[in-house]
Design a protein around this motif. Structure first.
Motif, PDB file in Angstrom:
ATOM      1  N   SER A  85     -43.634 -18.261   2.863  1.00  0.00           N
ATOM      2  CA  SER A  85     -44.617 -17.856   1.800  1.00  0.00           C
ATOM      3  C   SER A  85     -44.693 -16.157   1.853  1.00  0.00           C
TER       4      SER A  85
ATOM      5  N   LYS B 150     -53.009 -21.876   2.766  1.00  0.00           N
ATOM      6  CA  LYS B 150     -51.769 -22.508   3.266  1.00  0.00           C
ATOM      7  C   LYS B 150     -51.221 -22.023   4.622  1.00  0.00           C
TER       8      LYS B 150
ATOM      9  N   GLU C 110     -49.253 -25.380   6.176  1.00  0.00           N
ATOM     10  CA  GLU C 110     -47.893 -25.613   5.199  1.00  0.00           C
ATOM     11  C   GLU C 110     -46.935 -24.604   5.319  1.00  0.00           C
ATOM     12  N   SER C 111     -47.166 -23.349   5.291  1.00  0.00           N
ATOM     13  CA  SER C 111     -46.257 -22.268   5.128  1.00  0.00           C
ATOM     14  C   SER C 111     -46.106 -21.935   6.625  1.00  0.00           C
TER      15      SER C 111
END
Ligand code: ADP
Ligand code: ZN
Ligand code: ZN
Length: 736
Positions: free
Chosen positions: A513, A532, A537-538
């Motif tokens: 990201s 995120k 998630e990242s």
């Protein structure tokens, strides 16, 4: 009885004086209060000025005095206290008073009366008593505009701003949808109400207790406190505890934060911990919202204000404490127009009001450290992280003769892999947006320089464009060399976009990201990316200094700083200080939670004394060394610095103005004040203008400021001033 009075009015214009007007008693017969707004004609226009004082005699003949057209207020709603601060600031920063006062006022008030502001409405879909969601959609088939807006609101509730951004002519369809009861209207409160959850309150560490006690026993007097606490040491807990005490005494608290991006985080923490009323003030709010928040603070409907730079001018009748978080941050300094520093004005405001001010930082500025050394500020240390976790280990990666891929050493890439394998998150920091800082022809050496600046245009690959980050020029990225027509064009160097692309290809299993100005321009994009990052998630975060500030990523175990060499050899006298602050702040992002952290810094100069001192002895030792260098060089904070900046389309005009400024200055006895220049700015040409500057330095403000008050207004009278743009910058942040 006389039927009119003579009033001095500060009019928002570039002139360093007030203007006399005649105020007829038929226009306004009540008591005059400094700060009241008055409409006056000025040249060919009508402007809103501020009443400063009454006078009995004017230099202008009675029959030539222009009348005040109307008086807009029956009181000074900047408040006497803020007005006093602004009068001081206009003198200190040598800026026209009318403009200073206008800057401090919410923009909304330039065109409106001061009244209880109406709340901002927003709309969202709601369930219909008779129709199913599908039937609602079907019924809108023949009203495509209503359907479009209904579908927008299905995704996300909307206000005037977000709807205007998405579409035009939305007001009529909104009205129709409301009448059909397909959507509902609610109002956004500006004042947020906290709901303290005592479970969230940790018991304070000994160091935190000492700091809180030390400050709260002097809440009734002016004192400048510094909270020097390593990242993660719990400075915010100290702020919260002090707020609690101040609020319990019925006081209001002003908290300055450097970045808009940080306000939601801090605001949430305050709301969870304090049963109080809070307003937030920052530049992403529209004029009406800002005014509403300002109004709530001024009218005691909000006890706490959390805001960025300009919130220092918020009227707070019961203000009892000012906190400046991340005191060292450059965003407290306004870089154009009225060039004030909100941190420094916080100190002046606290002094005027006889209340304490608290400056917090893990990396205090050299200005503040110097004052601590002189025992003018009281310092409180938090040397340990609240969670007792050790600060991460910092190592240098020597780039000399190493094989590099997109500016990264192989050893660094291996480390990234190791940390990802162990489920750690990785944060890479590079202070350059775009794909590469320039393109170069491999056949003839032609480069993408900006036509208007002494700088290269940055290549942005996704948009296939060149952008100049200095003047904003843009053009399509060339397919062929401008000089020789070759298609052999190389992207030289790396920015965030290139690192992101490369790492995504290297680590296809991990989400990369990028967090920089280009990827966070849209509303909500930054928050989305931060969410995120928090959720895990990242796995890899690549960012500019936006990432360095205050964000708490518990899972980050490796932090990499990719480029340091530029700052080590920069022409800017604060570059080393900024680099040290950056390294220390970014390092604080690693190993916050359970897992130990590690920091890697790439450089071609591993033996550089700055890096050596910082790594082996810490920020304080670095700062001591930097302070003695500044003393030796006669630079701030050892000596005070003022820049007279000038730019013009010709070098001659710029130099001539500054030369005349020097000549004028030398007509008086300049004891203890030194002038250096005219000198070209480090970037001599920007946006098609040549930039020159004159440095004015002195050890003594008592000598410097009276000189400036005499000198600067006269610069306006110089003939050569008409051909140039010039400005004065007291305590400049940089010399570019
Ligand atoms: P700083 O602002 O100095 O970087 P924070 O105030 O954000 O530090 O604190 C870092 C973390 O430590 C936060 O998650 C905070 O809740 C926690 N923390 C702070 N003080 C304490 C304490 N006395 N006991 C336990 N946790 C604490
Ligand atoms: Zn070429
Ligand atoms: Zn340019």
């Amino acid at each position: 009885m006389s039927t009119s009075r003579i009033v001095k009015i500060a009019v928002p214009c570039p002139l360093y004086k007030t203007f006399d007007y005649r105020l007829s008693n038929t226009v306004f017969a009540q008591k005059l209060i400094p700060g009241m707004r008055m409409r006056v004609s000025f040249g060919r226009q009508q402007l809103t000025g501020f009443f400063i004082e009454e006078t009995t005699a004017s230099d202008i003949a009675d029959n030539k005095l222009k009348p005040v057209i109307s008086v807009l207020d029956d009181r000074n709603f900047l408040s006497d206290e803020v007005l006093k601060l602004l009068l001081w600031a206009a003198r200190y920063y040598v800026h026209p008073l009318g403009d200073v006062l206008q800057t401090a006022l919410p923009v909304y008030l330039r065109n409106h009366e001061d009244a209880t502001p109406s709340l901002t409405p927003y709309w969202s879909t709601c369930s219909h008593p008779d129709l199913t969601p599908d039937e609602v959609l079907t019924s809108l088939k023949r009203a495509p505009k209503q359907l479009q807006i209904y579908q927008l609101l299905l995704q996300e509730k909307g206000d005037a701003d977000s709807l205007s951004e998405a579409t035009d002519n939305w007001r009529a369809p909104i009205k129709a949808l409301l009448e059909k009861k397909f959507i509902r209207q609610q109002f956004k409160p500006v004042v947020l109400h906290g709901n303290a959850d005592s479970d969230k309150r940790p018991s304070l560490t000994d160091e935190q207790v000492d700091a809180v006690d030390g400050i709260s026993k002097q809440l009734d007097t002016y004192a400048i406190h510094v909270l020097n606490g390593v990242t993660g040491s719990g400075k915010t807990e100290v702020y919260l505890a002090l707020c609690e005490t101040a609020l319990a005494q019925g006081k209001q608290v002003l908290i300055l934060v450097p970045e808009i991006g940080l306000t939601p985080q801090l605001t949430q923490r305050f709301l969870q911990r304090l049963d109080t009323s809070i307003v937030v003030l920052h530049s992403a709010m529209n004029d009406r919202q800002r005014y509403a928040a300002w109004h709530a603070a001024a009218n005691r409907q909000a006890q706490v204000v959390i805001g960025t730079r300009s919130s220092i001018f918020t009227p707070l009748p019961d203000i009892g404490l000012i906190i400046v978080d991340e005191e060292h941050d450059g965003s407290y300094k306004q870089q154009d127009g009225f060039r004030y520093n909100a941190r420094d004005l916080a100190i002046v405001r606290a002094k005027n009001k006889n209340i304490p001010v608290l400056l917090g930082s893990a990396t205090p500025s050299l200005e503040v450290l110097n004052k601590i050394n002189e025992q003018r500020y009281q310092v409180h240390y938090l040397r340990q992280r609240a969670n007792k976790k050790a600060l991460p280990k910092i190592s240098l990666v020597n780039l000399c003769s190493q094989k590099l891929q997109e500016s990264m050493a192989d050893s660094l890439l291996q480390k990234i892999r190791q940390h990802l394998d162990r489920q750690g998150q990785v944060l890479l920091f590079i202070n350059r947006r775009g794909f590469s800082p320039l393109l170069m022809c491999h056949d003839c050496g032609w480069t993408t320089s900006c036509h208007r600046c002494d700088a290269h245009m940055t290549y942005h690959k996704r948009r296939e464009q060149l952008h100049c980050h200095h003047c904003g020029s843009q053009r399509p990225a060339p397919q062929l060399c401008d000089e020789c027509g070759s298609s052999n064009i190389l992207a030289i160097g790396a920015g965030t976009e290139r690192i992101e692309n490369f790492l995504q290809a290297q680590f296809p299993e991990t989400k990369v990201s990028r967090i920089d100005r280009d990827t966070t321009r849209n509303k909500g994009a930054l928050q989305d990316k931060l969410d995120k990052a928090h959720s895990g998630e990242s796995g890899i975060l690549v960012g500019t200094q936006m990432l360095a500030k205050g964000h708490d990523f518990p899972n980050v175990t490796l932090v990499c700083i990719l480029d340091t060499d530029q700052a080590l050899f920069s022409a800017d006298f604060r570059a080393a200080e900024h680099l040290a602050q950056l390294i220390t702040q970014v390092s604080g992002r690693a190993g916050r939670a359970e897992k130990a952290g590690e920091v890697l810094i790439q450089t071609h100069h591993p033996d550089h004394p700055l890096l050596q001192t910082l790594l082996h002895k810490g920020y304080q030792a670095f700062a001591d060394a930097a302070l003695s260098e500044r003393r030796a060089a006669g630079l701030p904070p050892a000596r005070h610095l003022v820049l007279l900046r000038c730019e013009s389309v010709t070098v001659d005009a710029a130099q001539q103005f500054l030369q005349e400024a020097v000549t004028l200055a030398r007509t008086v006895d300049l004891q203890d004040i030194d002038l250096f220049g005219p000198l070209p700015a480090p970037m001599e040409r920007r946006a098609g203008r040549y930039r020159y500057q004159l440095m004015v330095q002195s050890k003594q403000r008592k000598k410097l400021h009276p000189f400036l008050s005499w000198w600067v207004p006269q610069l306006q009278q110089l003939k050569s001033a008409r051909k140039v743009r010039w400005s004065i910058d007291v305590d400049p942040y940089d010399t570019f």
